[in-house]
Design an enzyme around this catalytic site. Sequence first.
Site, short mmCIF file in Angstrom:
data_model
loop_
_atom_site.label_atom_id
_atom_site.label_comp_id
_atom_site.label_asym_id
_atom_site.label_seq_id
_atom_site.Cartn_x
_atom_site.Cartn_y
_atom_site.Cartn_z
N GLN A 138 -18.24 -27.05 17.85
CA GLN A 138 -18.27 -28.21 18.73
C GLN A 138 -18.92 -27.94 20.09
O GLN A 138 -19.03 -28.85 20.91
CB GLN A 138 -16.86 -28.75 18.94
CG GLN A 138 -16.23 -29.31 17.68
CD GLN A 138 -14.81 -29.79 17.91
OE1 GLN A 138 -14.25 -29.66 19.00
NE2 GLN A 138 -14.21 -30.35 16.88
N LYS A 139 -19.34 -26.69 20.32
CA LYS A 139 -19.90 -26.36 21.63
C LYS A 139 -21.31 -26.93 21.79
O LYS A 139 -21.83 -27.60 20.92
CB LYS A 139 -19.88 -24.86 21.84
CG LYS A 139 -18.48 -24.26 21.94
CD LYS A 139 -17.73 -24.84 23.12
CE LYS A 139 -16.46 -24.06 23.48
NZ LYS A 139 -15.43 -24.06 22.48
N VAL A 140 -21.93 -26.64 22.95
CA VAL A 140 -23.26 -27.20 23.25
C VAL A 140 -24.25 -26.84 22.15
O VAL A 140 -25.01 -27.67 21.67
CB VAL A 140 -23.74 -26.70 24.62
CG1 VAL A 140 -25.13 -27.25 24.93
CG2 VAL A 140 -22.76 -27.11 25.72
#
Length: 380
Positions: A185-187
């Site tokens: 879910q990170k950048v």
Amino acid sequence: MSSFQELPRWPQLTDDDIEAAVAALRTNRLVGQGNSIVEEFEAALAAGQGVEHAAAVSTGTAAVHLALHALDVGPGDEVIVPTHTFIGSASPVTYLGARPVFADVTPDTHCLDPDSVKSLLTSRTKAVVAVHINGVAADMAALTAVAAEAGVPVVEDAAQALGTEIAGRPIGGFGDLACVSLFEQKVITSAGEGGAVLTDNPVYAERLRRARSHGEGPVEGSPGMIWAHEVGYNYRLTAVQAAVGLAQHKRLGEMVEARRRNAARLSQRLAGVEGLELPVEPEGTKHAFWKYVVRVVPGAGRRSAGDIAADLRSRGVPVLLRYPFPLHKQPAFAEHQGVSLPVAERLSQELLALPSHPGLTEGHLDHIADEVRKAVTATE
């Protein structure tokens, strides 16, 4: 639009990402020291963050663990960590037998408060972990000054902040070491899990690379032979993960700009809503907006953040309270529950994270903003 399923999810892998993973699989060289795909990814990360070295590892939590390991954190030591953050910022302290000391955060950025850090420094403090929360930059000038006065190194936890900048410089080179997360879910992601430790210090870099692979390294005078120089860990990143991370990293700039555009649209649509504070971008910094976090200001006749979040979720907007349980109030750190950290404790009941990732269209964002406006302005 009435259901969660109608809002696109993040991450969104492209054909380039998938093709990169397949190409890595076809090499039949999937893991190990000196893997060329992993090294290429490390070089891209280091160059992108403006540092000399990047050591890719299996998770962001492993990155924090190895960074503290490189600083020789151990039993009897203390490490200052913000209480308003993900548990992975603090749990590695305990892995090493040290004690986390929880600090308060600032009311505007929600990042580590330099004054709180200063009040907690002791002769046992071995490191300070400064988290760039939600993609907003921590006050690294003040934090590094406070730490330097005490002779204590600083670890930047940049798990949520790829794309964040201070004075035109990418985060990651302001502390002694920095940690990156590549969770799905990170950048950007490296196929679900992954991380890296960044540093300009070649001694730290060598130890990080050794410690992530069981502490093994060459035997001097015996070419081709290795042995364990220290007890290390199995924190290697695979070639497949690195290949996906590399493909995603090539789009980092455009993904961050998309997040910033989405944040700007939400701010435009939510401006002037009574009882709602919008996210700040400190002067001279660039906010990556991994999360778009608003504050619900308490007041007579106003609904609580918890009630607003429940209402929005019931209408298909996946809004969550942002860190509703400060770390020092959680069972895992029961010995700290008597500590008072008033800003973080207040924020835990007032912050909401709104969807803002690059997969959302202007129509999605307008719908989210309209629903938030209605939920916040509704009276008890």
